[in-house]
Design a protein around this motif. Structure first.
Motif, PDB file in Angstrom:
ATOM      1  N   TYR A  47      42.659  44.717  43.994  1.00 22.77           N
ATOM      2  CA  TYR A  47      41.894  43.632  43.369  1.00 22.77           C
ATOM      3  C   TYR A  47      40.450  44.102  43.216  1.00 22.77           C
ATOM      4  O   TYR A  47      39.731  44.294  44.203  1.00 22.77           O
TER       5      TYR A  47
ATOM      6  N   PHE B 247      36.911  43.604  42.673  1.00 23.05           N
ATOM      7  CA  PHE B 247      35.975  42.486  42.728  1.00 23.05           C
ATOM      8  C   PHE B 247      34.827  42.654  41.739  1.00 23.05           C
ATOM      9  O   PHE B 247      34.246  41.661  41.288  1.00 23.05           O
TER      10      PHE B 247
ATOM     11  N   ALA C  36      36.301  41.440  38.565  1.00 21.73           N
ATOM     12  CA  ALA C  36      36.542  39.999  38.657  1.00 21.73           C
ATOM     13  C   ALA C  36      35.260  39.199  38.506  1.00 21.73           C
ATOM     14  O   ALA C  36      35.304  38.013  38.182  1.00 21.73           O
TER      15      ALA C  36
ATOM     16  N   ARG D 130      35.349  36.350  48.690  1.00 16.88           N
ATOM     17  CA  ARG D 130      36.752  36.120  49.012  1.00 16.88           C
ATOM     18  C   ARG D 130      36.919  34.753  49.685  1.00 16.88           C
ATOM     19  O   ARG D 130      35.951  34.055  49.954  1.00 16.88           O
TER      20      ARG D 130
ATOM     21  N   ASN E 159      36.605  34.173  41.979  1.00 19.60           N
ATOM     22  CA  ASN E 159      37.875  34.718  42.451  1.00 19.60           C
ATOM     23  C   ASN E 159      38.913  33.639  42.761  1.00 19.60           C
ATOM     24  O   ASN E 159      39.986  33.951  43.286  1.00 19.60           O
TER      25      ASN E 159
END
Length: 352
Positions: free
Chosen positions: A187, A189, A192, A197, A269
């Motif tokens: 994933y 970040f 994103a 998180r 996220n």
């Protein structure tokens, strides 16, 4: 005597407790729909935006936006449930049960679970539980909503009032079904757009999403057509010019989608809307108004059996023509402030 072949829609007297309604026109949702949805609201969540991003973390491809699925399923119900509605009043126990990918055909069935005539004798509230399924008959979405509907004959007798008991919260154990096991190590970040998180958020935290979007008449009309939502209050200026407000109301789903898209700035996220615990459209929105939103983290929850994702219970509030720096919501008297248009209690999924 001539027999009409057209459908005037159901009025309050037409709804019966326990009635099952199979709604017409299954809808195959495509990448074209996804692109148009993005053009209408501008959501930026990476899992829905990028096939490469989605596949890297464990999806077969990038799924459709959860609210595109919701609006499509919802739109099927309008000709039977809310064509003669005055307003859609609220939602409860909405669960997204399975990811939906481009090429899926969605259809909807509803059950009438409550009816109650209003004190004015001219309208009533109808409660329905609607289920959206794919072409294989698998459930992808379930939700309850209640809607204020006109009576055909104000003099008709009131039915026995039945108001269903609705849960105030979807269990965290029911939240992971629509998310495959994800590889958090893949994933990205940076791509994103947010470093935060699940563990970085705390209950009680409030987030001003900062940005605002002005709603135009044309895009609202495109949205209602995209979802095949034919409710007169949204579609027909000729009839609504003589209504309460003298103009069409912006479909409440537009408000929800705008607020959700704006929430990217602060919840970037939160890639999956897992559930809507409850909510209501507090006040109408009209073309030319500008929507802002803010969120409050109500609860953090682990999802049983999942170490890759966690859930945040988030209140999403949308306001019009008012920036959210002071987090407007309710006054000392407990009433909503004038600029509040949406109060939605949701569960969101984030990587851990």
């Amino acid at each position: 005597m001539a027999v009409t072949k057209t459908n005037p829609g159901n009025f309050f007297e037409d709804f019966k407790l326990g009635q099952i309604i199979r709604h017409a026109t299954p809808r195959t949702v495509t990448r074209g729909d996804a692109a148009l949805y993005m053009g209408l609201y501008g959501p930026r969540f990476a899992v829905q935006s990028s096939k490469a991003f989605a596949k890297a973390i464990g999806y077969d491809e990038n799924p459709l936006d959860d609210l595109l699925v919701f609006h499509t399923v919802f739109g099927k119900t309008v000709p039977d449930v809310s064509l003669n509605a005055i307003a859609n009043l609220g939602y409860a126990d909405c669960r997204f049960l399975k990811p939906v990918f481009p090429g899926t055909t969605l259809s909807t069935v509803s059950e009438v679970i409550g009816v109650k005539e209003n004190s004015n004798g001219k309208t009533g509230t109808v409660y329905v539980r609607s289920t959206g399924s794919n072409e294989a008959g698998e459930k992808v979405l379930e939700y309850t909503r209640w809607v204020m509907v006109r009576k055909r004959d104000p003099g008709s007798p009131a039915p026995e009032a039945v108001v269903p008991e609705l849960s105030d919260r979807v269990s965290p154990a029911d939240l992971g079904a629509a998310v495959p096991p994800i590889d958090v190590s893949n994933y990205d970040f940076d791509l994103a757009g947010s470093p935060h998180r699940w563990g970085d958020y705390e209950s009680g935290e409030k987030i001003d999403h900062v940005d605002g979007m002005t709603v135009e008449e044309a895009e609202h009309q495109i949205a209602t057509r995209l979802y095949q939502n034919t409710a007169k209050v949204h579609f027909n200026q000729h009839t609504e010019s003589e209504g309460r407000f003298g103009r069409r109301l912006i479909y409440g789903g537009v408000v929800i989608s705008l607020a959700r898209a704006l929430s990217f700035n602060g919840l970037g996220n939160a890639f999956h809307l897992a559930a809507i615990n409850g909510g209501r459209h507090v006040a109408p929105l009209f073309a030319g108004d500008t929507v802002y939103s803010w969120s409050e983290v109500l609860e953090k929850a682990e999802i049983p059996g999942r170490s890759d994702i966690g859930a945040l219970r988030v209140r999403l509030v949308a306001v019009k023509n008012q920036a959210c720096g002071s987090f407007p919501f309710k006054g000392a008297d407990g009433k909503y402030q004038d600029d509040v248009i949406l109060d939605l209690d949701t569960w969101l999924i984030l990587p851990r």
